[in-house]
Scaffold this motif. Sequence first.
Motif, short mmCIF file in Angstrom:
data_model
loop_
_atom_site.label_atom_id
_atom_site.label_comp_id
_atom_site.label_asym_id
_atom_site.label_seq_id
_atom_site.Cartn_x
_atom_site.Cartn_y
_atom_site.Cartn_z
N VAL A 48 -39.26 -37.92 51.46
CA VAL A 48 -39.73 -36.53 51.47
C VAL A 48 -40.66 -36.31 50.28
CG1 VAL A 48 -38.97 -34.15 51.11
CG2 VAL A 48 -37.75 -35.60 52.69
N ILE A 49 -40.24 -36.78 49.11
CA ILE A 49 -41.06 -36.59 47.91
C ILE A 49 -42.39 -37.32 48.06
CG2 ILE A 49 -41.20 -37.14 45.45
CD1 ILE A 49 -39.32 -34.91 45.81
N LEU A 51 -44.56 -35.40 50.77
CA LEU A 51 -45.05 -34.09 50.35
C LEU A 51 -45.97 -34.16 49.14
CD1 LEU A 51 -41.79 -31.96 50.68
CD2 LEU A 51 -43.81 -31.75 52.09
N PHE A 52 -45.61 -34.99 48.15
CA PHE A 52 -46.32 -34.93 46.89
C PHE A 52 -46.95 -36.26 46.47
CE2 PHE A 52 -44.30 -31.03 46.99
CZ PHE A 52 -42.92 -31.13 46.94
N TYR A 54 -46.05 -27.80 39.97
CA TYR A 54 -46.43 -27.33 41.30
C TYR A 54 -47.93 -27.38 41.44
CZ TYR A 54 -47.13 -23.02 38.58
OH TYR A 54 -47.50 -22.11 37.64
N ASN A 55 -48.38 -27.22 42.66
CA ASN A 55 -49.80 -27.23 42.97
C ASN A 55 -50.05 -26.10 43.96
OD1 ASN A 55 -52.36 -27.82 44.06
ND2 ASN A 55 -52.07 -30.01 43.66
N PRO A 56 -51.03 -25.24 43.70
CA PRO A 56 -51.29 -24.15 44.64
C PRO A 56 -51.60 -24.63 46.06
CG PRO A 56 -52.45 -23.76 42.59
CD PRO A 56 -51.86 -25.12 42.48
N ASP A 57 -52.00 -25.91 46.18
CA ASP A 57 -52.34 -26.40 47.51
C ASP A 57 -51.20 -27.14 48.18
OD1 ASP A 57 -55.51 -27.20 46.09
OD2 ASP A 57 -54.98 -25.47 47.33
N ASP A 58 -49.99 -27.00 47.70
CA ASP A 58 -48.85 -27.68 48.34
C ASP A 58 -48.72 -27.26 49.79
OD1 ASP A 58 -46.67 -27.55 45.45
OD2 ASP A 58 -47.91 -29.19 46.23
N PRO A 59 -48.18 -28.13 50.64
CA PRO A 59 -47.98 -27.76 52.04
C PRO A 59 -46.97 -26.63 52.20
CG PRO A 59 -46.99 -29.90 51.59
CD PRO A 59 -47.74 -29.52 50.37
N ASN A 60 -47.16 -25.81 53.19
CA ASN A 60 -46.31 -24.66 53.44
C ASN A 60 -45.28 -24.94 54.52
OD1 ASN A 60 -46.34 -22.29 52.03
ND2 ASN A 60 -48.13 -21.49 53.07
N LYS A 61 -44.92 -26.21 54.66
CA LYS A 61 -44.06 -26.63 55.77
C LYS A 61 -42.73 -25.89 55.75
CE LYS A 61 -42.59 -30.97 57.81
NZ LYS A 61 -42.42 -32.39 57.65
N GLY A 62 -42.38 -25.29 56.87
CA GLY A 62 -41.04 -24.71 56.97
C GLY A 62 -40.95 -23.27 56.54
N PHE A 63 -42.08 -22.66 56.09
CA PHE A 63 -42.04 -21.27 55.65
C PHE A 63 -42.67 -20.38 56.71
CE2 PHE A 63 -40.66 -21.24 51.23
CZ PHE A 63 -40.66 -22.59 50.96
N MET A 64 -41.97 -19.28 57.01
CA MET A 64 -42.48 -18.37 58.06
C MET A 64 -43.58 -17.46 57.52
SD MET A 64 -39.19 -17.18 60.16
CE MET A 64 -37.85 -17.36 59.02
#
Lengths: 151, 331
Positions: free
Chosen positions: B299-300, B303-304, B321-331
């Motif tokens: 997973v790590i 994702l990263f 953190y990174n502002p461009d991280d994936p938004n996977k799983g967030f509604m």
Amino acid sequence: MIKLEEKSMEQAGQEFEPRVLAILCTWCSYAGADLAGVGRMQYPPNVRIVKVPCSARVNPLYLVRALQEGWDGVLVSGCHPGDCHYIGGNYAARRRFSVLQQFLDYVGLEPGRVNFSWVSASEGAKFSEVIETVVDRVKKLGPSRRLVKEY
Amino acid sequence: MHMDTIKHIRDTLSKLLGSGRVEAAVGYEEGTVPLAARPVIIRLAEDAGKLVLEPFRSGGTALYVRRYLVERRGQRDFDPEKAGKLAVVARPCDIKAMINHIKEKQYAREDIYIIGVHCPGVVDRGKIFQHLGPYDIAEAAVKDNVPVLKSRTGKKVEVPRDDALADVCARCLQRAPHDADETVGKEVPAPDTDPFAVVAAHEKKTVDERWQWFETQMNRCIRCRACRQACPMCYCNTCFADQTNPAWIGQTAADPDVQGFHIGRLMHMAGRCVDCGLCETACPMNIPLTLLNRKLDQVIYDLFGYQSGMNPEEVPPLSTYNPDDPNKGFM
């Protein structure tokens, strides 16, 4: 505790009503929920709200604990990425919860028990929709049995 | 492991200790029973002959390096100007753990002198016992990478290499010491396997089947905490699982408490686990814990793009953190 209510509901022949815990960040999601209330928007009453200063305040162990206590579903909601009141809290939360969600799925917790969303202070309607979605998901999953601790 | 490698290590340590270049050295020596080497810290050059390079999985050295350096700092008469280096005989997984320790500011790279060993993997004792029981073994050795056992009655048993290799080691891609002051041993080619194949295989099961597996395995856990004690990355002064205020997780060996303990501990390992497999080795119930760790590593990485313990300059993924991280799983 929560399981006693479930038994009495079963005896009364009532449909399963899930109990969902919503952990909302003060500055966006909680305000969004408040807006939904002020605007008299209808959403399922199955949710209990806990206000935290920021989504980053939420330790993944809170969610594990909530599931152990018998909550059928959990929602964590924060400000949209980029709009966090504390600049970068929701970015940290995003990383943490992406990892937790995938790990809990791998371990065998049904998808839909833990949910995450970004709801801003002006999105009263979105908050109602999110709650409807979550309650619907959890209702379909039935009462939570995995990870539950019987006292 | 060849005798030359061990000799090379002993000679090196003898020189280092004799010249005063290092203050002490951490390694393993012969234990009281076959197949069990025990950790040792030596300070005199003549003790260098005690060291062995245990081919049978018993433990790693990174754990003791950290304890030694941190406890030394805490002593009243500690003088950083006079403090010497600590030499360590390290496999690549130990080196990964030490790089993580350095990232987490437990000690500095200058405090250690790493003798890196090219590692073909270690032998899993549990698998050896399938061929000859633990009480029957009088002698055990590894010759040309093949474990050779001698029973109390004089019977000689050779265990096929592939039968004996630890699972963690069979899929390890990190066979060469990537950061060492000195390297010993013969280079070993890394296998061609997908390191996350075991995770993909487990994910083919349905959610319910995965839960069945988890529940069954966790039911066997006796909450001995050996996995936590053996792990080089687990070093909190007060473990979350031992806290009572707040009581994150119950203390008992009941199923929900055990499940909570492992989920919590593994979440703390996300991005930090070096896949050394010591948790699994230490577990008295033989629970396949590395199957869970591997998922977090995957997973790590997905994702990263982060691999634990490789580059001391890289920041651990859950500390940033990174502002461009994936938004996977967030509604």
